[in-house]
Motif scaffolding. Structure first.
Motif, PDB file in Angstrom:
ATOM      1  N   GLY A 544       0.808  -1.215   0.000  1.00  0.00           N
ATOM      2  CA  GLY A 544       0.000   0.000   0.000  1.00  0.00           C
ATOM      3  C   GLY A 544       0.841   1.264   0.000  1.00  0.00           C
ATOM      4  O   GLY A 544       2.017   1.271  -0.392  1.00  0.00           O
ATOM      5  N   CYS A 545       0.239   2.337   0.508  1.00  0.00           N
ATOM      6  CA  CYS A 545       0.839   3.674   0.416  1.00  0.00           C
ATOM      7  C   CYS A 545       1.791   3.996   1.562  1.00  0.00           C
ATOM      8  O   CYS A 545       2.417   5.048   1.571  1.00  0.00           O
ATOM      9  N   GLY A 546       1.903   3.113   2.565  1.00  0.00           N
ATOM     10  CA  GLY A 546       2.819   3.377   3.676  1.00  0.00           C
ATOM     11  C   GLY A 546       2.180   4.219   4.777  1.00  0.00           C
ATOM     12  O   GLY A 546       1.041   4.693   4.644  1.00  0.00           O
ATOM     13  N   ILE A 547       2.900   4.414   5.856  1.00  0.00           N
ATOM     14  CA  ILE A 547       2.416   5.165   7.024  1.00  0.00           C
ATOM     15  C   ILE A 547       3.024   6.563   6.982  1.00  0.00           C
ATOM     16  O   ILE A 547       4.227   6.716   6.793  1.00  0.00           O
ATOM     17  N   PRO A 548       2.206   7.616   7.183  1.00  0.00           N
ATOM     18  CA  PRO A 548       2.750   8.979   7.186  1.00  0.00           C
ATOM     19  C   PRO A 548       3.857   9.127   8.232  1.00  0.00           C
ATOM     20  O   PRO A 548       3.760   8.595   9.338  1.00  0.00           O
ATOM     21  N   GLU A 549       4.906   9.855   7.845  1.00  0.00           N
ATOM     22  CA  GLU A 549       6.055  10.014   8.739  1.00  0.00           C
ATOM     23  C   GLU A 549       5.679  10.713  10.034  1.00  0.00           C
ATOM     24  O   GLU A 549       6.269  10.457  11.087  1.00  0.00           O
ATOM     25  N   SER A 550       4.678  11.580  10.006  1.00  0.00           N
ATOM     26  CA  SER A 550       4.300  12.369  11.177  1.00  0.00           C
ATOM     27  C   SER A 550       3.753  11.523  12.318  1.00  0.00           C
ATOM     28  O   SER A 550       3.767  11.936  13.480  1.00  0.00           O
ATOM     29  N   ILE A 551       3.244  10.297  12.011  1.00  0.00           N
ATOM     30  CA  ILE A 551       2.651   9.479  13.081  1.00  0.00           C
ATOM     31  C   ILE A 551       3.377   8.149  13.261  1.00  0.00           C
ATOM     32  O   ILE A 551       2.930   7.299  14.033  1.00  0.00           O
ATOM     33  N   GLN A 552       4.507   7.967  12.574  1.00  0.00           N
ATOM     34  CA  GLN A 552       5.210   6.682  12.673  1.00  0.00           C
ATOM     35  C   GLN A 552       5.686   6.394  14.093  1.00  0.00           C
ATOM     36  O   GLN A 552       5.599   5.259  14.571  1.00  0.00           O
ATOM     37  N   GLU A 553       6.200   7.447  14.794  1.00  0.00           N
ATOM     38  CA  GLU A 553       6.728   7.239  16.142  1.00  0.00           C
ATOM     39  C   GLU A 553       5.628   6.946  17.153  1.00  0.00           C
ATOM     40  O   GLU A 553       5.855   6.278  18.159  1.00  0.00           O
ATOM     41  N   GLN A 554       4.378   7.433  16.893  1.00  0.00           N
ATOM     42  CA  GLN A 554       3.284   7.269  17.853  1.00  0.00           C
ATOM     43  C   GLN A 554       2.215   6.307  17.359  1.00  0.00           C
ATOM     44  O   GLN A 554       1.104   6.282  17.896  1.00  0.00           O
ATOM     45  N   ILE A 555       2.540   5.484  16.357  1.00  0.00           N
ATOM     46  CA  ILE A 555       1.510   4.684  15.701  1.00  0.00           C
ATOM     47  C   ILE A 555       0.839   3.699  16.668  1.00  0.00           C
ATOM     48  O   ILE A 555      -0.340   3.336  16.493  1.00  0.00           O
ATOM     49  N   PHE A 556       1.552   3.258  17.706  1.00  0.00           N
ATOM     50  CA  PHE A 556       0.982   2.300  18.658  1.00  0.00           C
ATOM     51  C   PHE A 556       0.382   2.975  19.881  1.00  0.00           C
ATOM     52  O   PHE A 556      -0.074   2.285  20.801  1.00  0.00           O
ATOM     53  N   ASP A 557       0.432   4.316  19.944  1.00  0.00           N
ATOM     54  CA  ASP A 557      -0.203   5.031  21.057  1.00  0.00           C
ATOM     55  C   ASP A 557      -1.712   5.040  20.857  1.00  0.00           C
ATOM     56  O   ASP A 557      -2.202   4.958  19.728  1.00  0.00           O
ATOM     57  N   PRO A 558      -2.477   5.140  21.953  1.00  0.00           N
ATOM     58  CA  PRO A 558      -3.938   5.167  21.793  1.00  0.00           C
ATOM     59  C   PRO A 558      -4.408   6.438  21.102  1.00  0.00           C
ATOM     60  O   PRO A 558      -3.814   7.503  21.255  1.00  0.00           O
ATOM     61  N   PHE A 559      -5.460   6.297  20.321  1.00  0.00           N
ATOM     62  CA  PHE A 559      -6.146   7.406  19.656  1.00  0.00           C
ATOM     63  C   PHE A 559      -5.291   8.074  18.584  1.00  0.00           C
ATOM     64  O   PHE A 559      -5.539   9.224  18.223  1.00  0.00           O
ATOM     65  N   ILE A 560      -4.292   7.355  18.061  1.00  0.00           N
ATOM     66  CA  ILE A 560      -3.485   7.894  16.958  1.00  0.00           C
ATOM     67  C   ILE A 560      -4.033   7.318  15.650  1.00  0.00           C
ATOM     68  O   ILE A 560      -4.025   6.101  15.444  1.00  0.00           O
ATOM     69  N   THR A 569     -11.122   5.293  15.538  1.00  0.00           N
ATOM     70  CA  THR A 569     -10.790   5.652  16.927  1.00  0.00           C
ATOM     71  C   THR A 569      -9.288   5.720  17.176  1.00  0.00           C
ATOM     72  O   THR A 569      -8.852   6.355  18.125  1.00  0.00           O
ATOM     73  N   GLY A 570      -8.495   5.018  16.385  1.00  0.00           N
ATOM     74  CA  GLY A 570      -7.059   4.995  16.633  1.00  0.00           C
ATOM     75  C   GLY A 570      -6.654   4.061  17.759  1.00  0.00           C
ATOM     76  O   GLY A 570      -5.573   4.210  18.329  1.00  0.00           O
ATOM     77  N   LEU A 571      -7.528   3.080  18.089  1.00  0.00           N
ATOM     78  CA  LEU A 571      -7.202   2.145  19.168  1.00  0.00           C
ATOM     79  C   LEU A 571      -6.726   0.795  18.662  1.00  0.00           C
ATOM     80  O   LEU A 571      -6.229  -0.013  19.451  1.00  0.00           O
ATOM     81  N   GLY A 572      -6.873   0.514  17.361  1.00  0.00           N
ATOM     82  CA  GLY A 572      -6.588  -0.824  16.847  1.00  0.00           C
ATOM     83  C   GLY A 572      -5.173  -1.296  17.126  1.00  0.00           C
ATOM     84  O   GLY A 572      -4.964  -2.319  17.793  1.00  0.00           O
ATOM     85  N   LEU A 573      -4.176  -0.551  16.603  1.00  0.00           N
ATOM     86  CA  LEU A 573      -2.787  -0.971  16.784  1.00  0.00           C
ATOM     87  C   LEU A 573      -2.370  -0.901  18.255  1.00  0.00           C
ATOM     88  O   LEU A 573      -1.538  -1.701  18.705  1.00  0.00           O
ATOM     89  N   ILE A 588       5.238  -6.083  18.853  1.00  0.00           N
ATOM     90  CA  ILE A 588       4.877  -5.790  17.472  1.00  0.00           C
ATOM     91  C   ILE A 588       5.495  -4.453  17.111  1.00  0.00           C
ATOM     92  O   ILE A 588       5.468  -3.511  17.913  1.00  0.00           O
ATOM     93  N   LYS A 589       6.067  -4.383  15.928  1.00  0.00           N
ATOM     94  CA  LYS A 589       6.689  -3.137  15.516  1.00  0.00           C
ATOM     95  C   LYS A 589       6.657  -3.020  13.997  1.00  0.00           C
ATOM     96  O   LYS A 589       6.420  -4.011  13.280  1.00  0.00           O
ATOM     97  N   ILE A 590       6.913  -1.797  13.549  1.00  0.00           N
ATOM     98  CA  ILE A 590       6.997  -1.564  12.096  1.00  0.00           C
ATOM     99  C   ILE A 590       8.411  -1.921  11.664  1.00  0.00           C
ATOM    100  O   ILE A 590       9.385  -1.339  12.125  1.00  0.00           O
ATOM    101  N   LYS A 591       8.508  -2.907  10.772  1.00  0.00           N
ATOM    102  CA  LYS A 591       9.820  -3.320  10.299  1.00  0.00           C
ATOM    103  C   LYS A 591      10.308  -2.408   9.189  1.00  0.00           C
ATOM    104  O   LYS A 591      11.484  -2.065   9.120  1.00  0.00           O
ATOM    105  N   ARG A 592       9.395  -2.019   8.344  1.00  0.00           N
ATOM    106  CA  ARG A 592       9.732  -1.028   7.315  1.00  0.00           C
ATOM    107  C   ARG A 592       8.449  -0.437   6.782  1.00  0.00           C
ATOM    108  O   ARG A 592       7.376  -1.033   6.830  1.00  0.00           O
ATOM    109  N   THR A 593       8.536   0.788   6.258  1.00  0.00           N
ATOM    110  CA  THR A 593       7.396   1.435   5.640  1.00  0.00           C
ATOM    111  C   THR A 593       7.897   2.467   4.641  1.00  0.00           C
ATOM    112  O   THR A 593       8.903   3.141   4.880  1.00  0.00           O
ATOM    113  N   SER A 594       7.201   2.572   3.517  1.00  0.00           N
ATOM    114  CA  SER A 594       7.514   3.560   2.479  1.00  0.00           C
ATOM    115  C   SER A 594       6.297   3.672   1.581  1.00  0.00           C
ATOM    116  O   SER A 594       5.241   3.067   1.842  1.00  0.00           O
TER     117      SER A 594
END
Length: 613
Positions: A544-560, A569-573, A588-594
């Motif tokens: 797919g299109c990848g994860i935006p760089e602005s939220i990569q560091e907080q992707i596993f935080d609630p409500f992101i 809701t941003g609760l899934g991950l 679980i972590k992001i191994k790579r994204t682009s």
């Protein structure tokens, strides 16, 4: 509690003040010592210079006296002049060495045979025979008459005495005596009186406004002193004034050592040195004591200056300590205010956190229900085809049966009967296949639902669990034009909770469908698994299109989420990561994204019981 804190603060303040005062006293002491030492340094240098210069002058004078005596004696013995010629030789000696007072020849009985002396106006005259004296009673005659032929006796320093009276103005004198032989005069003593006034004048010139030089001729008298009344006390028959009487402690030190470095004594700065004499044992020239002593008002002035500096340092340190204490008290007061504010904020945050926890739990339940509704919708979509096909087959079978009845009433032919049998067999086969497919879908859904409901810790096959999840979500995959490739081997197993595992995989797949793909037809998700000695790793990779760089560091935080406008809701991950830790002690972590896609890696430790068990 507040009372205890107040008491502790006052105790700490008292201890701090005492500490600052002690440190200030120590610093003041060292500042005083250092400042006083630096102020005394020029005096030490001056005094050391005075001592060294005086020592050189005195030693040079003694050496000069010995040299003059030996040269003159040698000249007399070499020339053997007559009596009248000896007088001329004596006179020549005065011209060559102007610091002479008298030159005399004494016979073996102490009678003066020849005496030349210098008058107060520096004129030379030969004393008439009637005025010549007998010196047999003088100590220098007794010492001289016992000398070996080449020995020289140097007398103590004293004031010249003539006819039992000290000459005035004073003539500080030192005498050199040696035994000599003359054809005309026979055996006798050559006695030369040296004038020490030039030497004493040179020594006195070494005095400075801060430091004065004292010279002691042995331990009996001063021959140079800042107070002239204390000079020549023995010669003038006055009260004793000498190093033993005035500075006994210093004399005791000099009796065991030749030099004393600068020290403070009787509120003055003193440096001293002893010049050892080789004539002391024979009653001749005693040891010379050299002292330099600061003026009486110098050291108190230096001490006052150093004390003022020490006071400034101590006051500065005290001011600094009080400033620190003041800042500390202000800091404590500010901390108390902040503590109160933080307590209020903490209570407020605790309330908000409790509300958020309840909200997350409710949303988690909602997420589970949403996952269940997705599976039900997928199952319904998947069941629609086999059930519809079965229903159509049954309808077709009824039509065949109705046609067979009509033909039986009209007359059934063999060909018609065989056609009925052939069509019925095909219809029943179609209905049976679709019925088995529906049963398989229901079994998979039932197994998946049972695992999530029961969720016991067990060992399960990863591929089978993912296949059951695929079937339940097949409708969604078709809707989004997504192809899921399950590349996990049949033998890969995990110890843990299969229900939690399927829930985590479903969250990842749902998140991928919601965020990664657009309406293109080449969308793909690949699920792979690898087994290592200490872990199992499952990867979920999309194109797919990848994860935006602005939220990569907080992707596993609630409500992101990047699609809150679409009611996400941003609760899934966040829940997926929490379940990974709680159910598997995994991560679980992001191994790579682009822009070409994203890969999530799930790590499951081997044979690890989760933290809540």
């Amino acid at each position: 509690m507040k009372l205890q804190q107040g008491v502790l603060r006052y105790v700490w303040s008292f201890v701090w003040i005492v500490f600052v005062l002690c440190v200030a006293a120590i610093v003041g002491y060292f500042a005083y010592s250092d400042k006083l030492a630096s102020l005394q340094h020029p005096i030490r240098v001056t005094q050391r210079s005075q001592i060294d210069t005086a020592s050189v002058l005195i030693n040079r004078k003694i050496s000069e006296i010995e040299t003059v005596m030996r040269l003159f004696k040698h000249e007399l013995e070499l020339l053997q002049p007559e009596e009248n010629t000896i007088r001329r030789a004596f006179r020549t000696l005065f011209y060559v060495y102007p610091e002479l007072l008298q030159v005399r020849w004494l016979d073996e009985n102490g009678n003066e045979k020849i005496r030349l002396e210098k008058a107060p106006d520096n004129t030379l005259y030969s004393v008439e025979e009637s005025a010549l004296q007998n010196k047999a009673a003088r100590y220098y005659f007794s010492a001289g008459i016992q000398l070996a032929p080449n020995e020289i006796f140097i007398t103590p320093i004293d004031l010249n005495i003539e006819n039992g009276e000290v000459q005035r103005p004073f003539q500080p004198t030192i005498r050199a005596v040696t035994k000599a032989e003359q054809a005309e005069l026979g055996t006798g003593l050559l006695v030369i009186n040296f004038d020490l006034r030039p030497l004493l004048s040179s020594l006195k010139s070494l005095n400075t406004p801060e430091s004065a030089l004292l010279v002691g001729a042995g331990t009996s008298k001063w021959i140079l002193h800042p107070m002239e009344s204390k000079e020549w006390s023995v010669d003038l028959i006055k009260a004793p004034a000498n190093i033993v009487v005035e500075i006994p402690s210093l004399w005791h030190q000099l009796s065991t050592q030749d030099s004393i470095t600068t020290q403070t004594l009787n509120n003055t700065v003193v440096t001293a040195q002893r010049i050892n004499s080789s004539f002391l044992e024979t009653g001749g020239l005693p040891d010379i004591y050299l002292l330099t002593k600061s003026r009486d008002d110098v050291l108190p002035a230096l001490q006052t200056n150093a004390f003022q500096t020490a006071i400034l340092y101590a006051l500065g340190l005290c001011m600094f300590g009080l400033l620190v204490l003041f800042l500390y008290v202000k800091h404590i007061q500010r901390l108390q205010r902040l503590s109160k504010a933080i307590k209020v904020e903490r209570d407020s945050l605790k309330t908000a956190l409790d509300q958020q926890t309840v909200l997350i739990e409710e949303l988690a339940e909602s997420q589970k229900l949403s996952s269940l509704s997705i599976m039900v919708a997928g199952l319904a979509h998947e069941l629609n085809t086999p059930v519809g096909a079965t229903n159509m087959a049954l309808s077709n079978l009824k039509n065949l049966l109705d046609a067979l009845r009509r033909q039986a009433n009209e007359g059934l032919t063999k060909e018609q009967f065989h056609h009925f049998i052939s069509q019925t067999d095909k219809t029943l086969s179609l209905a049976n296949d679709n019925n088995h497919r529906a049963i398989s879908l229901v079994k998979g859904f039932k197994r998946l639902s049972f695992e999530r409901a029961k969720d016991d810790f067990t060992r399960f096959k990863v591929r089978q669990t993912i296949m059951d999840l695929e079937r339940s979500m097949a409708g969604l995959f078709k809707q989004h034009h997504v192809t899921v490739k399950n590349a996990i081997g049949d033998d890969l197993e995990i110890e843990g909770y299969p229900g939690a595992f399927s829930q985590i995989i479903q969250i990842l797949l749902s998140n991928t469908l919601a965020h990664a793909f657009n309406d293109r037809n080449a969308n793909q998700v690949i699920i792979e698994g690898s087994s290592f000695p200490d872990k199992v790793e499952i990867t979920v990779t999309d194109n797919g299109c990848g994860i935006p760089e602005s939220i990569q560091e907080q992707i596993f935080d609630p409500f992101i989420t990047s699609k809150r406008h679409k009611q996400h809701t941003g609760l899934g991950l966040h829940m997926a990561k929490a379940w990974m830790y709680q159910a598997f002690n995994g991560d679980i972590k992001i191994k790579r994204t682009s822009h070409r896609g994203t890969q999530f890696a799930l790590t499951f430790p081997v044979s690890t019981i989760p933290s809540d068990h």
